[in-house]
Motif scaffolding. Structure first.
Motif, short mmCIF file in Angstrom:
data_model
loop_
_atom_site.label_atom_id
_atom_site.label_comp_id
_atom_site.label_asym_id
_atom_site.label_seq_id
_atom_site.Cartn_x
_atom_site.Cartn_y
_atom_site.Cartn_z
N MET A 142 -7.54 2.13 33.73
CA MET A 142 -6.19 1.56 33.74
C MET A 142 -5.15 2.60 33.34
O MET A 142 -4.04 2.62 33.87
N ILE A 143 -5.50 3.48 32.42
CA ILE A 143 -4.58 4.56 32.04
C ILE A 143 -4.33 5.47 33.23
O ILE A 143 -3.20 5.88 33.52
N ARG A 144 -5.41 5.79 33.97
CA ARG A 144 -5.24 6.61 35.17
C ARG A 144 -4.41 5.89 36.22
O ARG A 144 -3.54 6.48 36.87
N ILE A 182 0.40 14.03 40.47
CA ILE A 182 -0.73 14.83 40.01
C ILE A 182 -0.57 15.26 38.55
O ILE A 182 -1.52 15.12 37.75
N PRO A 183 0.59 15.79 38.12
CA PRO A 183 0.74 16.09 36.69
C PRO A 183 0.56 14.86 35.80
O PRO A 183 0.04 14.96 34.69
N ASN A 184 0.99 13.70 36.28
CA ASN A 184 0.79 12.46 35.51
C ASN A 184 -0.69 12.21 35.25
O ASN A 184 -1.10 11.86 34.15
N LEU A 185 -1.50 12.39 36.29
CA LEU A 185 -2.94 12.21 36.15
C LEU A 185 -3.54 13.24 35.20
O LEU A 185 -4.44 12.92 34.41
N TRP A 190 -5.89 14.51 29.94
CA TRP A 190 -5.80 15.20 28.65
C TRP A 190 -5.78 14.19 27.51
O TRP A 190 -6.47 14.36 26.49
N TYR A 191 -5.01 13.11 27.68
CA TYR A 191 -4.94 12.08 26.64
C TYR A 191 -6.30 11.43 26.42
O TYR A 191 -6.72 11.21 25.27
#
Length: 214
Positions: A142-144, A182-185, A190-191
């Motif tokens: 869900m975070i992804r 892509i940077p969001n993913l 990382w999180y």
């Protein structure tokens, strides 16, 4: 904790602002910029479905990630989760259709099309895991999923910045078709790695938890 709360508040504000913007474009024809007017005129079903589905997913998503709300109002969390999945089903399919004829040429079309596919895949994985009772895996996917949903925000941040610094619009649009998600993913990954020992059921601090929205 304060930093995490502040980050959630900022992201929620941005998400709701863009969701309201999408709703305004649907409800008020005169509010639509020229690009949106063209999209709705040429591909009305796909465009309206995409703005409606994506806007709804954006409005719901941040609240689904809020631990306090999730733990205290589980019934609302489950029903909003179902609505989130359905809105992404609509938003991703219509987004893929729009991506195939996106302005900016093949690079932009490929970027937006792949985003739509990954968006649907991450959301389906999250849904599949919660149906199977894999709570921790569900939360990770869900975070992804929301990282891609949040592309609606980052796209609208990158576009004006690219114009302010003088990048030609066709070049900027082709790059942003990839940069908006892509940077969001990558940040989401990382999180997840940084909190792998903190999330319930991961690392050394717990045993895998189980739950279901059924």
């Amino acid at each position: 904790m304060l930093g995490k709360t502040l980050a959630w508040l900022v992201m929620t504000f941005l998400a709701l602002a863009v969701a309201c913007y999408a709703a305004a474009m649907l409800a008020i024809p005169d509010f639509r910029p020229s690009l949106v007017r063209t999209l709705i005129a040429e591909r009305p079903v796909a465009a309206i479905a995409h703005f409606a589905g994506s806007g709804l997913a954006l409005a719901i998503g941040m609240f689904q990630l809020n631990t306090w709300l999730r733990s205290r109002i589980p019934g609302m969390h489950r029903w909003l989760g179902r609505l989130y999945v359905m809105s992404i089903a609509v938003g991703s399919v219509s987004g893929f259709v729009l991506a195939l004829e996106s302005s900016g040429g093949f690079v932009a079309q490929a970027g937006f099309a792949l985003m739509a596919v990954c968006w649907a895949a991450c959301t389906f994985a999250a849904y599949r895991h919660i149906r199977a009772g894999h709570l921790v895996a569900h939360r990770k996917w869900m975070i992804r999923s929301f990282a891609i949903t949040f592309a609606a925000v980052t796209l609208r941040l990158y576009l004006p910045v690219s114009q302010i610094i003088g990048v030609p619009f066709p070049v900027a649009y082709s790059a942003i078709a990839w940069l908006c998600w892509i940077p969001n993913l990558l940040v989401a990954e990382w999180y997840l790695r940084a909190t792998s020992g903190v999330l319930p059921g991961t690392g050394r601090r717990g045993i895998a938890a189980r739950g279901s929205v059924a």
